[in-house]
Write an enzyme that holds these catalytic residues in place. Sequence first.
Site, PDB file in Angstrom:
ATOM      1  N   GLY A 159     -92.555  -8.654  56.849  1.00  0.00           N
ATOM      2  CA  GLY A 159     -93.152  -8.573  58.180  1.00  0.00           C
ATOM      3  C   GLY A 159     -94.540  -7.982  58.128  1.00  0.00           C
ATOM      4  O   GLY A 159     -95.519  -8.651  57.800  1.00  0.00           O
ATOM      5  N   GLY A 160     -94.647  -6.694  58.447  1.00  0.00           N
ATOM      6  CA  GLY A 160     -95.947  -6.046  58.583  1.00  0.00           C
ATOM      7  C   GLY A 160     -96.858  -6.197  57.387  1.00  0.00           C
ATOM      8  O   GLY A 160     -98.073  -6.439  57.534  1.00  0.00           O
ATOM      9  N   GLU A 195     -84.618 -10.766  65.556  1.00  0.00           N
ATOM     10  CA  GLU A 195     -85.358 -10.690  66.822  1.00  0.00           C
ATOM     11  C   GLU A 195     -85.032 -11.885  67.708  1.00  0.00           C
ATOM     12  O   GLU A 195     -84.993 -11.762  68.941  1.00  0.00           O
ATOM     13  CB  GLU A 195     -86.862 -10.602  66.529  1.00  0.00           C
ATOM     14  CG  GLU A 195     -87.240  -9.242  65.941  1.00  0.00           C
ATOM     15  CD  GLU A 195     -88.534  -9.249  65.152  1.00  0.00           C
ATOM     16  OE1 GLU A 195     -88.834  -8.204  64.546  1.00  0.00           O
ATOM     17  OE2 GLU A 195     -89.231 -10.291  65.121  1.00  0.00           O
ATOM     18  N   GLY A 200     -88.920  -3.336  61.096  1.00  0.00           N
ATOM     19  CA  GLY A 200     -89.957  -2.769  61.948  1.00  0.00           C
ATOM     20  C   GLY A 200     -89.736  -1.320  62.311  1.00  0.00           C
ATOM     21  O   GLY A 200     -90.410  -0.779  63.189  1.00  0.00           O
ATOM     22  N   SER A 245     -88.287  -4.139  56.006  1.00  0.00           N
ATOM     23  CA  SER A 245     -89.420  -3.235  55.758  1.00  0.00           C
ATOM     24  C   SER A 245     -89.773  -3.131  54.275  1.00  0.00           C
ATOM     25  O   SER A 245     -90.138  -2.069  53.789  1.00  0.00           O
ATOM     26  CB  SER A 245     -89.152  -1.842  56.345  1.00  0.00           C
ATOM     27  OG  SER A 245     -89.039  -1.894  57.755  1.00  0.00           O
ATOM     28  N   GLU A 292     -81.418  -9.133  56.085  1.00  0.00           N
ATOM     29  CA  GLU A 292     -82.259  -8.258  56.899  1.00  0.00           C
ATOM     30  C   GLU A 292     -81.383  -7.291  57.685  1.00  0.00           C
ATOM     31  O   GLU A 292     -80.909  -7.631  58.783  1.00  0.00           O
ATOM     32  CB  GLU A 292     -83.103  -9.089  57.876  1.00  0.00           C
ATOM     33  CG  GLU A 292     -84.139  -9.952  57.214  1.00  0.00           C
ATOM     34  CD  GLU A 292     -85.302 -10.223  58.161  1.00  0.00           C
ATOM     35  OE1 GLU A 292     -86.436 -10.063  57.734  1.00  0.00           O
ATOM     36  OE2 GLU A 292     -85.056 -10.566  59.324  1.00  0.00           O
ATOM     37  N   ASN A 304     -93.569 -13.292  57.225  1.00  0.00           N
ATOM     38  CA  ASN A 304     -93.193 -13.632  58.596  1.00  0.00           C
ATOM     39  C   ASN A 304     -94.198 -12.941  59.513  1.00  0.00           C
ATOM     40  O   ASN A 304     -94.115 -11.745  59.747  1.00  0.00           O
ATOM     41  CB  ASN A 304     -91.771 -13.150  58.898  1.00  0.00           C
ATOM     42  CG  ASN A 304     -91.362 -13.391  60.343  1.00  0.00           C
ATOM     43  OD1 ASN A 304     -92.004 -14.172  61.046  1.00  0.00           O
ATOM     44  ND2 ASN A 304     -90.320 -12.719  60.788  1.00  0.00           N
ATOM     45  N   TRP A 305     -95.155 -13.714  59.996  1.00  0.00           N
ATOM     46  CA  TRP A 305     -96.248 -13.132  60.791  1.00  0.00           C
ATOM     47  C   TRP A 305     -95.789 -12.693  62.172  1.00  0.00           C
ATOM     48  O   TRP A 305     -96.477 -11.945  62.845  1.00  0.00           O
ATOM     49  CB  TRP A 305     -97.376 -14.143  60.919  1.00  0.00           C
ATOM     50  CG  TRP A 305     -98.156 -14.371  59.664  1.00  0.00           C
ATOM     51  CD1 TRP A 305     -97.810 -14.013  58.386  1.00  0.00           C
ATOM     52  CD2 TRP A 305     -99.426 -15.033  59.559  1.00  0.00           C
ATOM     53  NE1 TRP A 305     -98.778 -14.408  57.499  1.00  0.00           N
ATOM     54  CE2 TRP A 305     -99.783 -15.035  58.189  1.00  0.00           C
ATOM     55  CE3 TRP A 305    -100.289 -15.624  60.478  1.00  0.00           C
ATOM     56  CZ2 TRP A 305    -100.979 -15.600  57.721  1.00  0.00           C
ATOM     57  CZ3 TRP A 305    -101.466 -16.197  60.026  1.00  0.00           C
ATOM     58  CH2 TRP A 305    -101.809 -16.175  58.666  1.00  0.00           C
ATOM     59  N   LYS A 306     -94.655 -13.215  62.636  1.00  0.00           N
ATOM     60  CA  LYS A 306     -94.158 -12.919  63.986  1.00  0.00           C
ATOM     61  C   LYS A 306     -95.216 -13.329  65.026  1.00  0.00           C
ATOM     62  O   LYS A 306     -95.896 -14.332  64.828  1.00  0.00           O
ATOM     63  CB  LYS A 306     -93.730 -11.451  64.089  1.00  0.00           C
ATOM     64  CG  LYS A 306     -92.730 -11.073  62.987  1.00  0.00           C
ATOM     65  CD  LYS A 306     -92.104  -9.723  63.168  1.00  0.00           C
ATOM     66  CE  LYS A 306     -91.133  -9.439  62.033  1.00  0.00           C
ATOM     67  NZ  LYS A 306     -90.405  -8.171  62.213  1.00  0.00           N
ATOM     68  N   HIS A 322     -83.467 -15.171  62.756  1.00  0.00           N
ATOM     69  CA  HIS A 322     -84.030 -13.821  62.615  1.00  0.00           C
ATOM     70  C   HIS A 322     -83.420 -12.899  63.674  1.00  0.00           C
ATOM     71  O   HIS A 322     -83.110 -13.323  64.782  1.00  0.00           O
ATOM     72  CB  HIS A 322     -85.549 -13.861  62.769  1.00  0.00           C
ATOM     73  CG  HIS A 322     -86.221 -12.598  62.350  1.00  0.00           C
ATOM     74  ND1 HIS A 322     -86.286 -11.496  63.166  1.00  0.00           N
ATOM     75  CD2 HIS A 322     -86.848 -12.255  61.195  1.00  0.00           C
ATOM     76  CE1 HIS A 322     -86.936 -10.522  62.533  1.00  0.00           C
ATOM     77  NE2 HIS A 322     -87.281 -10.958  61.335  1.00  0.00           N
TER      78      HIS A 322
END
Length: 255
Positions: free
Chosen positions: A237-238, A100, A176, A216, A170, A13-15, A98
Amino acid sequence: MNKALRQAIIAGNWKMNKTRPEAKALIEALVPYAEKASCGVVICVPYTNLETAIALTQGTNIKVGAENCHFEKSGAFTGEISADMLTEMGVEYVIIGHSERRQYFGETDITVNKRTKAALEAGLKVILCVGEMLEEREQGITEEIVALQTKIALMGLTKEQIANVVIAYEPVWAIGTGKTATSAQANEVCAFIRQTVAKLYDQATADAMTIQYGGSMNENNAAELLAQPDVDGGLIGGASLVAEKFAVLLEEASK
């Protein structure tokens, strides 16, 4: 992971990251790693990178996903993208619900259900996100929250449609933040989600469903998390923004 019953999937998930040139460089670096993977490989990229991603992944085993879609087919929804628009482009997956989106953009359990239905009806596969806030975990109501989110999100879906849903657990407190649920905590909730799906449908449907962990997960903790029987991959994510880190996750999920 239980690969005898279901596929393990690692989805990035590049966001809101990567310009088109940056996306091109990252995807070109990912392709050789993905070729070696026996797990499912998905990259969910910003709308501006979808055409780039689709073009560069042709003939590879990387599937392309979007990060959201609207529940209406068309209309006065400035800034939104419909599921049909994504399908027409060649997108195969979409992330729905998600945390966010829920936290910053007013997503509710009801709109998550509507988006999920719209995506499935348009022929997309859905990565459906559920998870509790830190205070909800501390209050001991993780299962109640996750069951509620799961039940409402899947409301009105047939068993045939469920076959195209991946659920990503999640925990909001681990997204994050650098905090990660322990492997036991992650497996416990993923197993509970599977039990919830079994009650809504049947055990065979639940056993066949891919349930990811998405708080994470990175190159350092993936092996322990993926060794759990009910953790069928990850929504990343990251670590999905660095080819070498994402490659470690693909390697672990392919074991």
